[in-house]
Design a protein around this motif. Structure first.
Motif, PDB file in Angstrom:
ATOM      1  N   ALA A 199     -17.556 -32.943 -37.894  1.00  0.00           N
ATOM      2  CA  ALA A 199     -16.200 -32.383 -37.878  1.00  0.00           C
ATOM      3  C   ALA A 199     -15.798 -32.058 -36.440  1.00  0.00           C
ATOM      4  O   ALA A 199     -16.649 -31.718 -35.619  1.00  0.00           O
ATOM      5  N   LYS A 232     -11.301 -31.841 -40.230  1.00  0.00           N
ATOM      6  CA  LYS A 232     -11.260 -33.306 -40.142  1.00  0.00           C
ATOM      7  C   LYS A 232      -9.842 -33.840 -40.310  1.00  0.00           C
ATOM      8  O   LYS A 232      -9.524 -34.922 -39.854  1.00  0.00           O
ATOM      9  N   GLN A 266     -17.805 -24.529 -45.388  1.00  0.00           N
ATOM     10  CA  GLN A 266     -17.565 -25.970 -45.502  1.00  0.00           C
ATOM     11  C   GLN A 266     -16.087 -26.330 -45.648  1.00  0.00           C
ATOM     12  O   GLN A 266     -15.629 -27.290 -45.038  1.00  0.00           O
ATOM     13  N   PRO A 267     -15.273 -25.570 -46.428  1.00  0.00           N
ATOM     14  CA  PRO A 267     -13.844 -25.909 -46.508  1.00  0.00           C
ATOM     15  C   PRO A 267     -13.142 -25.877 -45.141  1.00  0.00           C
ATOM     16  O   PRO A 267     -12.220 -26.647 -44.903  1.00  0.00           O
ATOM     17  N   TRP A 319     -14.529 -26.784 -42.223  1.00  0.00           N
ATOM     18  CA  TRP A 319     -14.880 -28.015 -41.523  1.00  0.00           C
ATOM     19  C   TRP A 319     -14.242 -29.232 -42.178  1.00  0.00           C
ATOM     20  O   TRP A 319     -13.853 -30.173 -41.488  1.00  0.00           O
ATOM     21  N   ASP A 320     -14.104 -29.208 -43.498  1.00  0.00           N
ATOM     22  CA  ASP A 320     -13.425 -30.309 -44.190  1.00  0.00           C
ATOM     23  C   ASP A 320     -11.962 -30.396 -43.757  1.00  0.00           C
ATOM     24  O   ASP A 320     -11.445 -31.479 -43.498  1.00  0.00           O
TER      25      ASP A 320
END
Length: 129
Positions: free
Chosen positions: A121, A24, A17-18, A20-21
């Motif tokens: 993302a 962004k 997840q980090p 894909w964050d």
């Protein structure tokens, strides 16, 4: 008029997840092991070199060079180039080469990351630098 290509929305998990964050915000993240010092991609908690769980996120320059590639001339979506790009930081990334004349792609060519929008993302691809 040509319809814009629609890219699939990436599906993350808690471990990635980090990545894909940061995507962004236009940042290409990799992981580095603080035990052996090796950088790796795809992002995962355990170092594939020494199996340590002491890994940290680091922003990649997003620059690299084509290690190898394959020109797919026949597909339902048209021709494309899939490649392994070796990042300046060391890891290799399997990706597509985009936004260029695909017949000019060559091994050793300098490339940089570009982001393609999805419903979530953005997805990273590479283009000649």
């Amino acid at each position: 008029m040509t319809e814009a290509k629609k890219y699939p929305t990436p599906v993350g998990n808690p471990e990635s997840q980090p990545f894909w964050d940061a995507a962004k915000d236009g940042k290409f993240m990799i992981k580095r092991c603080t035990t052996c010092g090796e950088a790796h991609f795809f992002p995962r908690a355990i170092c594939p070199f020494c199996f340590s769980d002491k890994t940290e996120w680091e922003q990649s320059s997003g620059e690299g060079e084509i290690y190898t590639y394959s020109h797919m001339r026949k597909s339902a979506t048209g021709p494309y180039v899939i490649a392994y790009v070796t990042l300046k930081e060391g890891p290799s990334v399997q990706t597509n080469i985009v936004d260029c004349d695909l017949t000019t792609v060559k091994i050793g060519q300098k490339v940089k990351v570009v982001w393609k929008q999805t419903d979530g993302a953005p997805l990273p691809f590479f283009t000649p630098a």
